[in-house]
Design a protein around this motif. Structure first.
Motif, PDB file in Angstrom:
ATOM      1  N   ARG A 132       0.828  -1.211   0.000  1.00  0.00           N
ATOM      2  CA  ARG A 132       0.000   0.000   0.000  1.00  0.00           C
ATOM      3  C   ARG A 132       0.861   1.259   0.000  1.00  0.00           C
ATOM      4  NH1 ARG A 132      -4.736   2.172   0.084  1.00  0.00           N
ATOM      5  NH2 ARG A 132      -5.426   3.683   1.630  1.00  0.00           N
ATOM      6  N   PHE A 133       1.939   1.248   0.771  1.00  0.00           N
ATOM      7  CA  PHE A 133       2.807   2.434   0.811  1.00  0.00           C
ATOM      8  C   PHE A 133       4.259   2.020   0.617  1.00  0.00           C
ATOM      9  CE2 PHE A 133      -0.785   3.839   3.563  1.00  0.00           C
ATOM     10  CZ  PHE A 133      -1.236   4.868   2.751  1.00  0.00           C
ATOM     11  N   HIS A 141       5.680  10.095   5.718  1.00  0.00           N
ATOM     12  CA  HIS A 141       4.556  10.177   6.661  1.00  0.00           C
ATOM     13  C   HIS A 141       5.049  10.283   8.104  1.00  0.00           C
ATOM     14  CE1 HIS A 141       1.454   8.419   9.361  1.00  0.00           C
ATOM     15  NE2 HIS A 141       0.661   9.224   8.667  1.00  0.00           N
ATOM     16  N   ASN A 207      -5.046  12.276  -3.802  1.00  0.00           N
ATOM     17  CA  ASN A 207      -5.966  13.001  -2.927  1.00  0.00           C
ATOM     18  C   ASN A 207      -6.798  14.045  -3.664  1.00  0.00           C
ATOM     19  OD1 ASN A 207      -5.804  12.170  -0.041  1.00  0.00           O
ATOM     20  ND2 ASN A 207      -3.623  12.390  -0.469  1.00  0.00           N
ATOM     21  N   GLU A 238     -10.169  10.583   4.051  1.00  0.00           N
ATOM     22  CA  GLU A 238      -8.707  10.729   4.049  1.00  0.00           C
ATOM     23  C   GLU A 238      -8.295  11.929   3.217  1.00  0.00           C
ATOM     24  OE1 GLU A 238      -6.544   6.535   4.323  1.00  0.00           O
ATOM     25  OE2 GLU A 238      -8.057   6.568   2.761  1.00  0.00           O
ATOM     26  N   HIS A 292      -7.955  11.268  12.740  1.00  0.00           N
ATOM     27  CA  HIS A 292      -7.085  10.536  11.810  1.00  0.00           C
ATOM     28  C   HIS A 292      -6.330   9.430  12.557  1.00  0.00           C
ATOM     29  CE1 HIS A 292      -4.188   9.739   8.657  1.00  0.00           C
ATOM     30  NE2 HIS A 292      -3.212   9.990   9.500  1.00  0.00           N
ATOM     31  N   SER A 306      -0.506  -0.751   7.340  1.00  0.00           N
ATOM     32  CA  SER A 306      -0.243  -0.168   6.025  1.00  0.00           C
ATOM     33  C   SER A 306       0.851   0.894   6.113  1.00  0.00           C
ATOM     34  CB  SER A 306      -1.520   0.427   5.435  1.00  0.00           C
ATOM     35  OG  SER A 306      -1.863   1.596   6.122  1.00  0.00           O
TER      36      SER A 306
END
Ligand code: HEM
Lengths: 350, 212
Positions: A132-133, A141, A207, A238, A292, A306
C-alpha cells in the motif's frame, strides 16, 4: 371703526410685540455664550496631568507615536492597546474554546469506540498481502508525524502549561519547561514546512477529488450506517484530512514564520493577528488529527500495518478501498480492469 | 547537587572514557595488522586509498535513484552536525573555557539553520532505517541507541538555546556526557574510522589494480 380706536389697537399690538420680543431675547440671549462655548472643545475642561500622561502612554483613544532614537517598528509606542485585546482573546477565548474543542472531539471518538467498536473487515484476512505504501511514502509520513507532534506538544505546553503544569512543577519549574518548549517550537517550526512539501508531493496525486467521493461522504464513510462504502486508494475522509493538514499546515507555517522572524518589519497588529490565526488553526488541525489517528490505529482493523510495514491484507483492501484493490490487481494481472463505477470493478479492454 | 556532578565528576569520567575508549578502539584496529599480501602489487595502494576516500563521497550512478534520500539526508545531518558542533558560539565558548583555545563562530542564524538541517537529516535517516525492511534487518540495537542518543543531545541543546536557565544547560551537558560514554563502544566510532576504513579497502583493492 373710528381713527382713535384703530390707533389704540395698533399701540396695544406694538406693546404686545415689544413685550414678546423682550421675553424671547431674555430667554435666548443668555444661551448665546453657551452656544459659543460649546464650539470650543477644550473650553471648560479641567486637565488632570496624570490622566493625560497615562492616556498618552497607553494611546488608548488617540494615535500618538513618540519620538525615539530606536529604529524599529512601533519603537515610539510605549504601550500598545491592541496587546490588551489580544491578551484578552488568548485567555478568554482561545484557551477555553480550544480545550473544549479538543475535549469534545476526544469524547466523541471515545464514545464512538465504546458504542460502535472498531470497524471490522468484511471477510476473514486472506493472509495475502499487497503493497500500500512504499518505503519513501512511509518515511515521509512518519517524518511529518514526528515534527507535527514535537510542535503540537511544545505548542500545547506553551498554551496550557500555565493551568496544567504550574500546579505540578511550580512557577519556576514551568518557567524552565516553557523556555525549553519555546526554543524547540521555534527551531522545529520551519522544518515542518519541509515535511509539508514532502507530504504534499508524495500524496497529492491520490488526494484529488474523484467520482464516488461524494457518495462516500453522503454515506458517512460507512460509519453511520452499516457496511463499507466503495473507495479508491484514499477515501473522501482521508482526502479531507490531507487537505486540512496541507492547508492548515501552510497557514501554521506562514503565521509561525511571521511570529518567529519579528525582525522583518511587521507591526504588532500583524503579529497579534498571526498569533490568533496560528492558535485557532493549530487547535483545529490537532483536533482533526485525533480523528485521523483513531481511524489509523484502533478505529479500523488492520490499518496501522499499512503505514508501518507498507502492506495490507487483501481482505482489508477489498473492504475499505475496493476500487484501488481492483486497480492493483489489474496492474498485477497485466490485464486492464476498468474501474469506473464506484464499487464496480469490471473487466474490459481499453 | 546534580549540577555539580554534571559539571564536575561526571564530565571528568565522560571525558576519560571517551578519550581512552576512542584511542583504544583505534589502536586495537591498527594493532591487529594486515595479513601478508602475497599478490604482486600493481600500485602502491596509496592511489586506491585516496580514490576510495574521494569516490565514497558520491553515490554510485547505478544506485543514484535508490539512494537519493539517503545521500541528501546523510549530508544534511553530517554537515549540519559538524558545523553545529564546532562552529556554534556556545560550543566554542565552552572549549575556550576548558582549553583556552578559540576560533571564529558562525552567526546565530547559521547556527539555527545548521541545527534544522541536522534535525531534518537525522529524523529522515532514522525513520528510513526503520521503514526499509533491509536496513531494519541489518540494524542492531546499537544503531538505534546511537541515533536516539544523538537526537536527544541535539534536542536538549536546542531547548537550551535561550541560554537563560542553568537547568537546561546542565541537562544538555548531561546528555552529551551519556553520548561520550556510549560513543567508543558503538558504531558512532565511524566518525573517526571512516577515513582509515575507506583507505584500507581502497588500498587493498588498489594494490590488485581493482577499483574499490
Ligand atoms: C501518531 C499519529 C499518526 C498515526 C498513527 C497515523 C497513521 C496513519 C495510517 C495508518 C495511515 C494509512 C491509512 C491508509 O492506509 O489509508 C495514514 C495515512 C496518512 N497520514 Fe497519518 N497518522 C498520524 C499522524 C499524521 C499526521 C500528523 C499527518 C499530517 C500532518 C498525517 C498525514 C497522513 C497522510 C497525508 C496520509 C495518507 C492518506 C491521505 O493522503 O489521505 N498523519 N496515517
Amino acid at each position: 371703526m373710528s381713527d382713535k380706536k384703530q390707533s389704540r389697537i395698533r399701540r396695544h399690538r406694538k406693546v404686545a410685540y415689544s413685550l414678546l420680543s423682550l421675553l424671547v431675547l431674555t430667554l435666548v440671549l443668555p444661551l448665546i455664550p453657551y452656544a459659543v462655548a460649546e464650539k470650543d472643545e477644550t473650553a471648560g475642561k479641567v486637565f488632570n496631568p496624570g490622566t493625560e500622561l497615562w492616556r498618552d502612554v497607553r494611546q488608548r483613544d488617540r494615535d500618538v507615536i513618540g519620538t525615539t532614537q530606536m529604529k524599529s517598528v512601533d519603537a515610539g509606542v510605549l504601550i500598545n492597546e491592541y496587546g490588551e485585546t489580544w491578551r484578552h482573546f488568548r485567555m478568554q477565548q482561545l484557551v477555553p474554546y480550544g480545550a473544549a474543542l479538543m475535549g469534545i472531539v476526544l469524547s466523541i471518538i471515545l464514545l464512538f469506540y465504546l458504542l460502535r467498536g472498531p470497524l471490522r473487515l468484511q471477510e476473514e484476512p486472506s493472509g495475502k498481502k499487497i503493497e500500500r505504501f512504499t518505503v519513501f511514502e512511509r518515511t515521509v509520513h512518519w517524518f511529518t508525524v514526528a515534527i507535527f507532534w514535537l510542535l503540537a506538544l511544545t505548542g500545547l505546553i506553551l498554551l496550557y502549561g500555565r493551568f496544567v503544569l504550574i500546579p505540578i512543577l511550580g512557577a519556576d519549574g514551568f518557567g524552565i519547561t516553557a523556555s525549553a518548549c519555546k526554543e524547540a517550537h521555534n527551531l522545529f517550526g520551519p522544518t515542518f514546512l519541509v515535511a509539508l512539501v514532502l507530504l504534499f508531493l508524495t500524496f497529492v496525486k491520490d488526494n484529488i477529488y474523484a467520482r464516488g467521493d461524494m457518495l462516500w461522504l453522503l454515506k458517512g464513510g460507512g460509519m453511520l450506517g452499516g457496511g463499507h462504502v466503495s473507495a479508491g486508494r484514499f477515501n473522501a475522509g482521508e482526502k479531507i484530512w490531507f487537505w486540512i493538514a496541507i492547508i492548515g499546515g501552510l497557514v501554521l507555517s506562514v503565521t509561525g514564520l511571521i511570529l518567529v522572524f519579528s525582525i522583518l518589519g511587521q507591526s504588532r497588529e500583524i503579529m497579534g493577528l498571526s498569533h490568533v490565526l496560528h492558535g485557532i488553526v493549530a487547535l483545529v488541525v490537532i483536533s482533526v488529527s485525533f480523528g485521523h489517528i483513531y481511524l489509523g490505529t484502533a478505529g479500523v482493523e488492520g490499518t496501522l500495518g499499512s503505514m508501518t510495514t507498507g502492506y495490507v491484507d487483501e481482505a482489508w483492501a477489498k473492504s475499505h478501498h475496493d476500487r484501488w484493490y481492483a486497480e492493483v490487481k489489474a496492474a498485477e494481472d497485466g490485464s486492464d480492469k476498468i474501474v469506473d463505477e464506484p464499487g464496480l470493478a469490471t473487466e474490459g479492454k481499453s | 547537587m546534580f549540577k555539580h556532578l554534571v559539571d564536575g565528576i561526571f564530565w571528568d569520567i565522560a571525558l576519560w572514557v571517551f578519550t581512552i575508549g576512542v584511542l583504544w578502539r583505534i589502536l586495537s584496529i591498527f594493532l591487529v595488522g594486515n595479513k601478508k599480501d602475497l599478490s604482486v602489487a600493481r600500485t602502491t595502494g596509496m592511489t586506491g586509498a585516496i580514490a576510495a576516500n574521494i569516490s565514497r563521497f558520491f553515490p554510485r550512478s547505478e544506485m543514484q535513484s535508490r539512494t537519493r534520500l539517503h545521500v541528501i539526508a546523510g549530508y544534511m545531518f553530517h554537515l549540519g552536525l559538524f558545523a553545529l558542533l564546532f562552529f556554534a558560539a556556545p560550543h566554542i565558548l565552552f572549549v575556550e573555557s576548558q582549553t583556552g583555545l578559540s576560533w571564529p563562530a558562525m552567526p546565530y542564524w547559521a547556527f539555527i539553520v545548521t541545527a534544522q538541517l541536522a534535525f531534518v537529516g537525522l529524523l529522515l535517516l532514522w525513520i528510513h532505517r526503520v521503514m526499509d525492511p533491509v536496513t531494519r534487518l541489518i540494524s542492531s540495537a546499537d544503531d538505534h541507541v546511537g541515533s536516539i542518543l544523538t537526537f536527544i543531545v541535539m534536542l536538549t541543546g536546542c531547548m537550551a538555546l535561550l541560554e537563560g536557565f542553568e537547568g537546561l544547560r546542565v541537562l544538555h551537558r548531561f546528555t552529551v556526557e551519556l553520548l561520550m560514554v556510549y560513543f567508543p563502544f558503538s558504531r558512532l566510532m565511524h566518525a573517526f574510522m571512516f577515513i582509515p576504513s575507506r583507505a584500507f579497502t581502497g588500498a587493498w583493492f588498489g594494490r590488485r589494480g581493482v577499483k574499490a
